[in-house]
Design a protein around this motif. Structure first.
Motif, PDB file in Angstrom:
ATOM      1  N   ARG A 169      26.791  -7.833 -14.300  1.00  0.00           N
ATOM      2  CA  ARG A 169      25.765  -7.229 -13.426  1.00  0.00           C
ATOM      3  C   ARG A 169      25.730  -5.721 -13.681  1.00  0.00           C
ATOM      4  O   ARG A 169      26.771  -5.093 -13.873  1.00  0.00           O
ATOM      5  CB  ARG A 169      26.095  -7.517 -11.976  1.00  0.00           C
ATOM      6  N   MET A 170      24.514  -5.149 -13.675  1.00  0.00           N
ATOM      7  CA  MET A 170      24.401  -3.693 -13.874  1.00  0.00           C
ATOM      8  C   MET A 170      23.673  -3.055 -12.687  1.00  0.00           C
ATOM      9  O   MET A 170      22.728  -3.629 -12.151  1.00  0.00           O
ATOM     10  CB  MET A 170      23.628  -3.396 -15.156  1.00  0.00           C
ATOM     11  N   ALA A 171      24.108  -1.869 -12.314  1.00  0.00           N
ATOM     12  CA  ALA A 171      23.433  -1.139 -11.229  1.00  0.00           C
ATOM     13  C   ALA A 171      22.180  -0.453 -11.768  1.00  0.00           C
ATOM     14  O   ALA A 171      22.167   0.030 -12.903  1.00  0.00           O
ATOM     15  CB  ALA A 171      24.379  -0.102 -10.639  1.00  0.00           C
ATOM     16  N   ARG A 207      21.586 -10.126 -13.824  1.00  0.00           N
ATOM     17  CA  ARG A 207      22.097  -9.798 -12.489  1.00  0.00           C
ATOM     18  C   ARG A 207      22.052  -8.285 -12.323  1.00  0.00           C
ATOM     19  O   ARG A 207      22.503  -7.555 -13.214  1.00  0.00           O
ATOM     20  CB  ARG A 207      23.542 -10.257 -12.349  1.00  0.00           C
ATOM     21  N   LEU A 208      21.517  -7.837 -11.195  1.00  0.00           N
ATOM     22  CA  LEU A 208      21.398  -6.393 -10.967  1.00  0.00           C
ATOM     23  C   LEU A 208      21.934  -6.018  -9.590  1.00  0.00           C
ATOM     24  O   LEU A 208      21.956  -6.839  -8.678  1.00  0.00           O
ATOM     25  CB  LEU A 208      19.925  -5.963 -11.064  1.00  0.00           C
ATOM     26  N   ARG A 209      22.357  -4.767  -9.481  1.00  0.00           N
ATOM     27  CA  ARG A 209      22.728  -4.177  -8.176  1.00  0.00           C
ATOM     28  C   ARG A 209      21.784  -2.986  -7.967  1.00  0.00           C
ATOM     29  O   ARG A 209      21.752  -2.067  -8.778  1.00  0.00           O
ATOM     30  CB  ARG A 209      24.164  -3.684  -8.222  1.00  0.00           C
ATOM     31  N   LEU A 210      20.996  -3.051  -6.906  1.00  0.00           N
ATOM     32  CA  LEU A 210      20.066  -1.953  -6.645  1.00  0.00           C
ATOM     33  C   LEU A 210      20.720  -0.926  -5.718  1.00  0.00           C
ATOM     34  O   LEU A 210      21.195  -1.274  -4.633  1.00  0.00           O
ATOM     35  CB  LEU A 210      18.788  -2.507  -5.994  1.00  0.00           C
ATOM     36  N   VAL A 226      21.052 -13.979  -8.119  1.00  0.00           N
ATOM     37  CA  VAL A 226      22.094 -13.350  -7.279  1.00  0.00           C
ATOM     38  C   VAL A 226      22.085 -11.822  -7.272  1.00  0.00           C
ATOM     39  O   VAL A 226      23.057 -11.180  -7.668  1.00  0.00           O
ATOM     40  CB  VAL A 226      23.526 -13.872  -7.604  1.00  0.00           C
ATOM     41  N   PRO A 227      20.967 -11.250  -6.820  1.00  0.00           N
ATOM     42  CA  PRO A 227      20.919  -9.783  -6.799  1.00  0.00           C
ATOM     43  C   PRO A 227      21.867  -9.200  -5.761  1.00  0.00           C
ATOM     44  O   PRO A 227      22.238  -9.883  -4.800  1.00  0.00           O
ATOM     45  CB  PRO A 227      19.473  -9.477  -6.415  1.00  0.00           C
ATOM     46  N   ALA A 228      22.242  -7.948  -5.987  1.00  0.00           N
ATOM     47  CA  ALA A 228      23.098  -7.242  -5.021  1.00  0.00           C
ATOM     48  C   ALA A 228      22.348  -5.996  -4.565  1.00  0.00           C
ATOM     49  O   ALA A 228      21.684  -5.325  -5.367  1.00  0.00           O
ATOM     50  CB  ALA A 228      24.405  -6.851  -5.687  1.00  0.00           C
ATOM     51  N   PHE A 229      22.469  -5.701  -3.272  1.00  0.00           N
ATOM     52  CA  PHE A 229      21.805  -4.534  -2.713  1.00  0.00           C
ATOM     53  C   PHE A 229      22.876  -3.593  -2.191  1.00  0.00           C
ATOM     54  O   PHE A 229      23.492  -3.862  -1.161  1.00  0.00           O
ATOM     55  CB  PHE A 229      20.799  -4.968  -1.641  1.00  0.00           C
TER      56      PHE A 229
END
Ligand SMILES: Cc1cc2nc3c(=O)[nH]c(=O)nc-3n(C[C@H](O)[C@H](O)[C@H](O)COP(=O)(O)OP(=O)(O)OC[C@H]3O[C@@H](n4cnc5c(N)ncnc54)[C@H](O)[C@@H]3O)c2cc1C
Length: 303
Positions: A155-157, A178-181, A217-220
């Motif tokens: 996952r990358m921000a 997969r990303l982290r915003l 599965v995104p991350a916030f």
């Protein structure tokens, strides 16, 4: 103004030597950093696990110039993923590619990153790439593209404040990574980044909708009530279940909210930094909330 000064100070090596020379007080450790050793970090991860919180462990350190330091950081990260597999399954690691040498030698960094990803995959631990100052941004994005075919769960921000992020995200829509915003924690020139808080929040909300619609599965990564509420509603509107995305928050920030979200049935991952190179990380936390400065100064001066 104060925030920009603090972000500037975060990059000042002289100030870093001066401040880091002070003994790291217990109060400071307890608030934003899990401790100095991997054992400290694992203890915190296990404690959080008992409260229903996931974690991502971050070995503090960035911008290495000496490639031997990049190799040493890679080895420590490999030890970390192995310790996670033994003691805290479900935890991830968060890595800054400048710590693996991306600003010194991109090939060496690629070798280090692949070594880490291979070791992490062998013990079923996921790896997240932090997004740093824009000087490391493009190389980090390219490194992420390169590893995705072999390690698609990486996952990358991405930073809402950066003007190029909507374009970068559009280019990702077919790949579905997969990303982290996050909003973005670095001092950037106005030509590259939005600075007005309302504009950054609006951009965050827009990007959150796009990520929920297109990425798994995104991350916030946020503590902002407005952004969190928006994500909750947008997820519901596009049929993304509470178990199919996660909120991420920083160790020591809005602890009550972290636990409330867990009680509401959401997945929450806490970003847990550990290690001795805490100076730039803490200065960025001060910049986000200058009121923390008082706490910081009291711990450094008061011991
Ligand atoms: C898990 C995670 C990973 C991150 N990874 C990256 C990354 O890879 N690259 C990057 O550039 N940035 C990263 N960040 C930092 C991010 O870009 C923001 O700088 C930070 O999250 C503050 O923005 P906010 O969305 O919380 O909103 P804000 O509007 O800044 O804060 C909302 C509220 O949260 C509380 N709060 C926020 N920050 C603090 C603090 N430091 N101390 C005390 N209270 C605080 C305050 O109550 C504030 O009113 C990450 C953040 C998180 C949570």
């Amino acid at each position: 103004m104060m925030s920009r000064l603090l972000l500037h100070a975060a990059q000042n090596k002289k100030l870093e030597r001066l401040v880091s020379g002070q003994p790291m007080t217990r109060g400071l450790v307890d608030r934003f950093v899990a401790g100095v050793t991997l054992d400290d970090a694992i203890t915190v991860a296990q404690r959080m696990g008992r409260e229903g919180l996931d974690v991502s462990l971050d070995l503090l350190g960035e911008q290495v110039e000496d490639l031997a330091d990049a190799t040493a950081a890679t080895d420590q990260y490999i030890d970390t993923v192995q310790a996670i597999a033994r003691h805290s399954p479900g935890a991830t690691v968060s890595v800054k590619l400048s710590q693996l040498g991306i600003l010194a030698d991109r090939q060496v960094c690629a070798k280090n990153l692949n070594q880490l990803l291979e070791a992490a995959a062998a013990v079923d631990v996921d790896v997240e790439l932090d997004m740093e100052h824009s000087s490391a941004g493009r190389p980090t994005l390219e490194a992420f593209h390169d590893v995705l075919p072999r390690y698609p769960d990486t996952r990358m921000a991405i930073q809402a404040a950066l003007r190029t992020t909507p374009e970068d995200l559009a280019a990702f829509v077919d790949i579905k990574p997969r990303l982290r915003l996050v909003k973005g924690a670095y001092d950037e020139p106005l030509s590259r980044a939005l600075r007005d808080r309302k504009e950054v929040t609006a951009q965050y909300r827009y990007l959150a909708g796009r990520i929920l619609a297109h990425c798994p599965v995104p991350a916030f990564g946020t503590h902002d009530d407005e952004c969190i509420e928006h994500v909750r509603r947008a997820a519901e509107a596009c049929g993304v279940g509470k178990e199919d995305f996660e909120f991420q928050m920083l160790y020591g920030v809005r602890r009550d909210l972290q636990r409330q979200l867990v009680r509401d049935g959401y997945r929450v991952r806490v970003y847990v930094p550990f290690g001795s190179q805490w100076y730039p990380y803490l200065m960025r936390r001060m910049a986000e909330r200058p009121a923390n400065l008082l706490f910081f100064l009291r711990s450094v001066v008061g011991g």
